[in-house]
Design an enzyme around this catalytic site. Structure first.
Site, PDB file in Angstrom:
ATOM      1  N   ASN A   7       0.882  -1.359   0.007  1.00  0.00           N
ATOM      2  CA  ASN A   7       0.151  -0.215   0.036  1.00  0.00           C
ATOM      3  C   ASN A   7       0.829   1.407  -0.091  1.00  0.00           C
ATOM      4  O   ASN A   7       0.367   2.179  -0.244  1.00  0.00           O
ATOM      5  CB  ASN A   7      -0.785  -0.296   0.983  1.00  0.00           C
ATOM      6  CG  ASN A   7      -1.970  -0.991   1.160  1.00  0.00           C
ATOM      7  OD1 ASN A   7      -2.189  -1.873   0.141  1.00  0.00           O
ATOM      8  ND2 ASN A   7      -2.916  -1.154   2.112  1.00  0.00           N
ATOM      9  N   GLY A   9       4.947   2.969  -0.754  1.00  0.00           N
ATOM     10  CA  GLY A   9       6.436   3.095  -1.057  1.00  0.00           C
ATOM     11  C   GLY A   9       6.817   2.018  -2.272  1.00  0.00           C
ATOM     12  O   GLY A   9       6.053   2.152  -3.213  1.00  0.00           O
ATOM     13  N   ILE A  10       7.908   1.435  -2.138  1.00  0.00           N
ATOM     14  CA  ILE A  10       8.329   0.500  -3.331  1.00  0.00           C
ATOM     15  C   ILE A  10       7.105  -0.706  -3.408  1.00  0.00           C
ATOM     16  O   ILE A  10       6.956  -0.932  -4.659  1.00  0.00           O
ATOM     17  CB  ILE A  10       9.514  -0.211  -2.603  1.00  0.00           C
ATOM     18  CG1 ILE A  10      10.658   0.724  -2.610  1.00  0.00           C
ATOM     19  CG2 ILE A  10      10.097  -1.333  -3.597  1.00  0.00           C
ATOM     20  CD1 ILE A  10      11.964   0.340  -1.959  1.00  0.00           C
ATOM     21  N   VAL A  45       2.372  -9.209   9.057  1.00  0.00           N
ATOM     22  CA  VAL A  45       2.957 -10.548   8.666  1.00  0.00           C
ATOM     23  C   VAL A  45       3.682 -11.035   9.764  1.00  0.00           C
ATOM     24  O   VAL A  45       4.414 -12.215   9.666  1.00  0.00           O
ATOM     25  CB  VAL A  45       4.266 -10.185   7.393  1.00  0.00           C
ATOM     26  CG1 VAL A  45       3.473  -9.833   6.011  1.00  0.00           C
ATOM     27  CG2 VAL A  45       5.342  -9.146   7.890  1.00  0.00           C
ATOM     28  N   TYR A 136      18.676  -4.619  10.785  1.00  0.00           N
ATOM     29  CA  TYR A 136      18.169  -4.406   9.866  1.00  0.00           C
ATOM     30  C   TYR A 136      18.952  -5.222   8.706  1.00  0.00           C
ATOM     31  O   TYR A 136      18.569  -6.038   7.712  1.00  0.00           O
ATOM     32  CB  TYR A 136      17.981  -3.090   9.149  1.00  0.00           C
ATOM     33  CG  TYR A 136      17.437  -2.828   7.755  1.00  0.00           C
ATOM     34  CD1 TYR A 136      16.046  -2.728   7.850  1.00  0.00           C
ATOM     35  CD2 TYR A 136      18.205  -2.201   6.798  1.00  0.00           C
ATOM     36  CE1 TYR A 136      15.424  -2.461   6.320  1.00  0.00           C
ATOM     37  CE2 TYR A 136      17.583  -2.050   5.525  1.00  0.00           C
ATOM     38  CZ  TYR A 136      16.302  -2.153   5.438  1.00  0.00           C
ATOM     39  OH  TYR A 136      15.641  -1.849   4.266  1.00  0.00           O
TER      40      TYR A 136
HETATM   41  P1  NDP Z   1       7.656   2.103   3.368  1.00  0.00           P
HETATM   42  O1  NDP Z   1       7.933   2.299   4.890  1.00  0.00           O
HETATM   43  O2  NDP Z   1       7.364   3.095   2.494  1.00  0.00           O
HETATM   44  O3  NDP Z   1       6.876   0.726   3.233  1.00  0.00           O
HETATM   45  C1  NDP Z   1       6.749  -0.268   4.007  1.00  0.00           C
HETATM   46  C2  NDP Z   1       5.435  -0.942   3.687  1.00  0.00           C
HETATM   47  O4  NDP Z   1       5.478  -2.325   4.460  1.00  0.00           O
HETATM   48  C3  NDP Z   1       4.140  -0.172   4.344  1.00  0.00           C
HETATM   49  O5  NDP Z   1       2.929  -0.276   3.717  1.00  0.00           O
HETATM   50  C4  NDP Z   1       4.022  -0.895   5.704  1.00  0.00           C
HETATM   51  O6  NDP Z   1       2.621  -0.799   6.420  1.00  0.00           O
HETATM   52  C5  NDP Z   1       4.398  -2.309   5.373  1.00  0.00           C
HETATM   53  N1  NDP Z   1       4.537  -3.099   6.700  1.00  0.00           N
HETATM   54  C6  NDP Z   1       5.428  -2.828   7.621  1.00  0.00           C
HETATM   55  N2  NDP Z   1       5.440  -3.927   8.598  1.00  0.00           N
HETATM   56  C7  NDP Z   1       4.439  -4.404   8.107  1.00  0.00           C
HETATM   57  C8  NDP Z   1       3.849  -5.798   8.805  1.00  0.00           C
HETATM   58  N3  NDP Z   1       4.410  -6.231   9.979  1.00  0.00           N
HETATM   59  N4  NDP Z   1       2.965  -6.426   8.147  1.00  0.00           N
HETATM   60  C9  NDP Z   1       2.720  -5.949   6.817  1.00  0.00           C
HETATM   61  N5  NDP Z   1       3.031  -5.182   6.215  1.00  0.00           N
HETATM   62  C10 NDP Z   1       4.055  -4.200   6.988  1.00  0.00           C
HETATM   63  O7  NDP Z   1       9.123   1.139   3.031  1.00  0.00           O
HETATM   64  P2  NDP Z   1       9.722   1.294   1.723  1.00  0.00           P
HETATM   65  O8  NDP Z   1       8.762   1.191   0.535  1.00  0.00           O
HETATM   66  O9  NDP Z   1      10.624   2.118   1.749  1.00  0.00           O
HETATM   67  O10 NDP Z   1      10.301  -0.218   1.795  1.00  0.00           O
HETATM   68  C11 NDP Z   1       9.817  -1.572   1.165  1.00  0.00           C
HETATM   69  C12 NDP Z   1      10.702  -2.548   1.211  1.00  0.00           C
HETATM   70  O11 NDP Z   1      12.018  -2.013   0.698  1.00  0.00           O
HETATM   71  C13 NDP Z   1      11.188  -2.774   2.745  1.00  0.00           C
HETATM   72  O12 NDP Z   1      11.479  -4.160   3.000  1.00  0.00           O
HETATM   73  C14 NDP Z   1      12.701  -2.048   2.774  1.00  0.00           C
HETATM   74  O13 NDP Z   1      13.424  -2.597   3.721  1.00  0.00           O
HETATM   75  C15 NDP Z   1      13.207  -2.210   1.527  1.00  0.00           C
HETATM   76  N6  NDP Z   1      14.234  -1.109   1.114  1.00  0.00           N
HETATM   77  C16 NDP Z   1      13.796  -0.089   1.336  1.00  0.00           C
HETATM   78  C17 NDP Z   1      14.822   1.035   0.595  1.00  0.00           C
HETATM   79  C18 NDP Z   1      14.633   2.458   0.647  1.00  0.00           C
HETATM   80  O14 NDP Z   1      15.560   3.201   0.361  1.00  0.00           O
HETATM   81  N7  NDP Z   1      13.331   3.088   0.804  1.00  0.00           N
HETATM   82  C19 NDP Z   1      16.151   0.563   0.580  1.00  0.00           C
HETATM   83  C20 NDP Z   1      16.348  -0.789   0.349  1.00  0.00           C
HETATM   84  C21 NDP Z   1      15.512  -1.684   0.692  1.00  0.00           C
HETATM   85  P3  NDP Z   1       2.214   0.257   7.138  1.00  0.00           P
HETATM   86  O15 NDP Z   1       1.723   1.589   6.217  1.00  0.00           O
HETATM   87  O16 NDP Z   1       0.842   0.065   7.707  1.00  0.00           O
HETATM   88  O17 NDP Z   1       3.309   0.711   8.146  1.00  0.00           O
END
Ligand code: NDP
Length: 230
Positions: A7, A9-10, A45, A136
């Site tokens: 929902n 970011g990535i 999750v 992490y």
């Molecule tokens: P965001 O924080 O923008 O989005 C993370 C998403 O994961 C949110 O929708 C969040 O939900 C969801 N989430 C978190 N915890 C849970 C859970 N326990 N169960 C289900 N959903 C969950 O992060 P990014 O889009 O930046 O990151 C996405 C992935 O990419 C991650 O794994 C991150 O580690 C990885 N990543 C990101 C980088 C970056 O520069 N942005 C770099 C390298 C890796 P909610 O909205 O409810 O919090």
């Protein structure tokens, strides 16, 4: 297909990319709404029962899961001397154990269907390391072991498991970083810019495609060159 954390970011960019390709997509997330056209199922999750229930609901609506993108992730950064068990456990539980639960659940129908694509969202810091991110980077490095062991377990059944390793991508996760920290990182990114979520989504779409059927256990960087050689 299922995307966790789809929902924001990535993950959201990945959902959008697959929707544009005409796929039936379900986002498993804790809050927010998925992009229009995708189904959203509330799911933390870290809770196995919620994962099972969300997968069952997604499968009832869209059919067996052929593609899983285990993308949900969190950070709880602090230097090791200040890092308590709580910060360690929280990050491992979401990033690693959550991904394991989803992969285990998805593998069942993939083996039965003799076709499947599992993509884990890792990170450049999994192999590169990062101060303040012992929890992490450990969780992200471990995903490489998961993908490679899975490859050896189910590779002969038409199922692939890969890791996409983003560098610094402009999302809410990096919006909290100070300008000083970002400037420091920019200096070590050959591309001299942050990446966009759509650039990660493009790599994921390729790994999930029919054409990528002979790629498994790979770590595909999307980092502007930051982690070269790692
Ligand atoms: P965001 O924080 O923008 O989005 C993370 C998403 O994961 C949110 O929708 C969040 O939900 C969801 N989430 C978190 N915890 C849970 C859970 N326990 N169960 C289900 N959903 C969950 O992060 P990014 O889009 O930046 O990151 C996405 C992935 O990419 C991650 O794994 C991150 O580690 C990885 N990543 C990101 C980088 C970056 O520069 N942005 C770099 C390298 C890796 P909610 O909205 O409810 O919090």
């Amino acid at each position: 297909m299922i995307v966790t954390g789809g929902n924001r970011g990535i993950g959201r960019a990945i959902v959008e990319r697959f929707l544009a390709g005409g796929h039936k997509v379900a986002s498993l997330d804790m809050g927010g709404e998925p992009p229009e056209g995708a189904l959203g199922f509330a799911c933390n999750v870290t809770d196995g029962a919620q994962v099972d229930a969300a997968f069952a609901a997604a499968e009832e609506a869209n059919g067996p899961v052929e593609v899983l993108v285990a993308n949900a992730g969190i950070t709880k950064d602090t230097l090791i001397l200040r890092m308590g068990d709580a910060e360690w456990d929280a990050v491992i539980n979401v990033n690693l154990t959550g991904a394991f639960r989803c992969a285990k659940r998805a593998t069942k129908s993939m083996i039965r269907g003799r076709w499947g694509r599992i993509v884990f969202t890792g990170s450049v810091v999994g192999l590169y390391g990062s101060p303040g991110q012992v929890n992490y980077s450990a969780s992200k490095a471990a995903l490489v072991g998961v993908a490679r062991s899975l490859t050896r377990e189910v590779g002969s059944r038409g199922v692939t498991a890969n890791v996409v390793a983003p560098g610094f991508i402009e999302t809410d996760m990096t919006a909290v970083l100070s300008e000083e920290v970002i400037a420091r990182y920019l200096a070590s990114i050959p591309a001299n810019r942050l990446g966009q979520p759509s650039e990660v989504a493009a790599a994921v779409a390729f790994l999930a495609s029919e054409e990528a059927g002979f790629i498994s256990g790979a770590v595909i960087p999307v980092d502007g060159g930051l982690g070269m050689g790692h």
